[in-house]
Design an enzyme around this catalytic site. Structure first.
Site, PDB file in Angstrom:
ATOM      1  N   ARG A 233       0.951  -1.349  -0.175  1.00 48.58           N
ATOM      2  CA  ARG A 233      -0.035  -0.161  -0.147  1.00 48.58           C
ATOM      3  C   ARG A 233       0.763   1.316   0.099  1.00 48.58           C
ATOM      4  O   ARG A 233       2.137   1.325   0.486  1.00 48.58           O
ATOM      5  CB  ARG A 233      -0.830   0.088   1.333  1.00 48.58           C
ATOM      6  CG  ARG A 233      -2.057  -1.111   1.144  1.00 48.58           C
ATOM      7  CD  ARG A 233      -3.144  -0.679   0.173  1.00 48.58           C
ATOM      8  NE  ARG A 233      -4.230  -1.573   0.114  1.00 48.58           N
ATOM      9  CZ  ARG A 233      -4.164  -2.638  -0.869  1.00 48.58           C
ATOM     10  NH1 ARG A 233      -3.230  -2.892  -1.595  1.00 48.58           N
ATOM     11  NH2 ARG A 233      -5.367  -3.432  -1.045  1.00 48.58           N
ATOM     12  N   GLU A 262      -4.411   7.972  -4.761  1.00 49.06           N
ATOM     13  CA  GLU A 262      -4.435   7.283  -5.940  1.00 49.06           C
ATOM     14  C   GLU A 262      -5.855   7.554  -6.840  1.00 49.06           C
ATOM     15  O   GLU A 262      -6.853   7.733  -6.130  1.00 49.06           O
ATOM     16  CB  GLU A 262      -4.246   5.771  -5.791  1.00 49.06           C
ATOM     17  CG  GLU A 262      -3.268   5.149  -5.353  1.00 49.06           C
ATOM     18  CD  GLU A 262      -3.305   3.562  -4.923  1.00 49.06           C
ATOM     19  OE1 GLU A 262      -2.160   2.968  -4.901  1.00 49.06           O
ATOM     20  OE2 GLU A 262      -4.332   2.952  -5.061  1.00 49.06           O
ATOM     21  N   HIS A 284      -1.336   1.000  -9.769  1.00 48.30           N
ATOM     22  CA  HIS A 284      -1.977   0.011  -9.105  1.00 48.30           C
ATOM     23  C   HIS A 284      -2.559  -0.864 -10.012  1.00 48.30           C
ATOM     24  O   HIS A 284      -3.928  -1.176  -9.930  1.00 48.30           O
ATOM     25  CB  HIS A 284      -3.143   0.608  -8.349  1.00 48.30           C
ATOM     26  CG  HIS A 284      -3.575   0.019  -7.104  1.00 48.30           C
ATOM     27  ND1 HIS A 284      -3.756   0.577  -5.708  1.00 48.30           N
ATOM     28  CD2 HIS A 284      -3.304  -1.413  -6.871  1.00 48.30           C
ATOM     29  CE1 HIS A 284      -4.053  -0.464  -4.981  1.00 48.30           C
ATOM     30  NE2 HIS A 284      -4.001  -1.659  -5.547  1.00 48.30           N
TER      31      HIS A 284
END
Length: 312
Positions: A233, A262, A284
């Site tokens: 993360r 994000e 991601h």
């Protein structure tokens, strides 16, 4: 039962989202702004979501809601205590992306270690032709088989990375939690892992203990000029500390599939490193192989169908 998927655009358009059996009314939205969450969920018994936030205030306005089915493993976007108090079941999908993330980790790592960015650019922009040599050998290429990999967070992904690292001939160290005595011979003291590793793989969950785990203090404990790869993360890493370390030549390189925000904020220090020869980023996407996404939806369908069957 009636079901609605609020943010379908978090999955690839190539994945066919067949409707779970037992659903009488099926609505799919590409995305859902916060202002429309209650309106779109009102009257539905099943909410399928990925990143849409379902707070206590929202859940209290949805008396018909019986199941929140996440299209992910992380559940931090749902107020779990509120859901429990309201009798709303919450399910996630785990284990679908282990192989995808492990392979993505090595893609990033090899790109950093073997200088993929500058070597590709040398061919693309004519640098090789202008140089004239038969082959280029700068920057230095580093092998995996001579390297020690320190893994922080030994879950299913950490173990999958371990298996693949050993196939490359790497030495692998599993880090025990900071300040704790190794639980068994498979684990190594946290500070020892930092001092001995050429590469650090971050695979731990984001908690109050791991928030900004990789900071100036962490980097100061590294015994080698290491490569750090984050497929955990974004918040596990202090962006400014990574920027400072690379600028001061304290670490060899950095790669990440995740950011603290994000998409990342425009002033994120990590973005200033985009052109660095040993920095690689992906948006991601480590979890999102075709196989993993189809496995996710197959598992999700089965869970929803089982819930409907049990609820009858």
């Amino acid at each position: 039962m009636k079901a609605v998927f609020l943010d379908r655009n978090t999955l690839s358009r190539a994945v066919e989202l067949t409707k779970p059996m037992g659903i009488s009314q099926w609505m799919v939205y590409e995305s859902t702004p916060a202002s429309q969450v209650v309106e779109r969920l009102r009257g539905y018994e099943i909410a399928i979501v990925n990143k849409v936030k379902l707070t206590a205030d929202i859940l209290q306005q949805l008396p018909d809601l019986k199941l929140i089915q996440l299209t992910a493993t992380g559940m931090d976007n749902v107020d779990l205590k509120a859901a429990e108090s309201l009798g709303i079941e919450v399910k996630n999908v785990a284990g679908y992306s282990t192989e995808s993330v492990a392979e993505h980790f090595f893609m990033l790592l090899l790109a950093v270690m073997r200088g993929l960015k500058p070597y590709h650019q040398a061919v693309e922009d004519g640098t090789w032709q202008r140089d004239g040599r038969f082959c280029l050998t700068e920057p230095t290429v580093f092998d995996l088989h001579t390297s020690t990999l320190g893994i922080i967070g030994v879950g299913s992904i950490g173990r999958a990375i371990t298996d693949r690292a050993k196939a490359f001939g790497m030495k692998v160290l599993w880090a025990e939690r900071q300040g704790a005595t190794p639980r068994n011979s498979d684990y190594t003291d946290f500070d020892t892992v930092l001092s001995q590793s050429d590469i650090i793989s971050l695979n731990c969950p984001l908690t109050s203990e791991t928030h900004h785990l990789v900071d100036d203090h962490f980097i100061a404990k590294l015994g080698k000029k290491a490569v750090i790869v984050n497929v955990a993360r974004g918040g596990v890493v202090d962006s400014q500390a990574i920027y400072n370390a690379l600028m001061a030549d304290k670490i060899l390189g950095f790669a990440a599939d995740v950011f603290e925000n994000e998409p990342p904020l425009t002033d994120d220090p990590l973005l200033k490193l985009c052109t660095h020869p040993r920095v690689w980023y992906t948006p991601h996407s480590a979890w999102a192989s075709d196989y993993a996404q189809n496995k996710l939806w197959t598992t999700l369908k089965a869970q929803v169908e089982a819930f409907i069957e049990e609820y009858k």
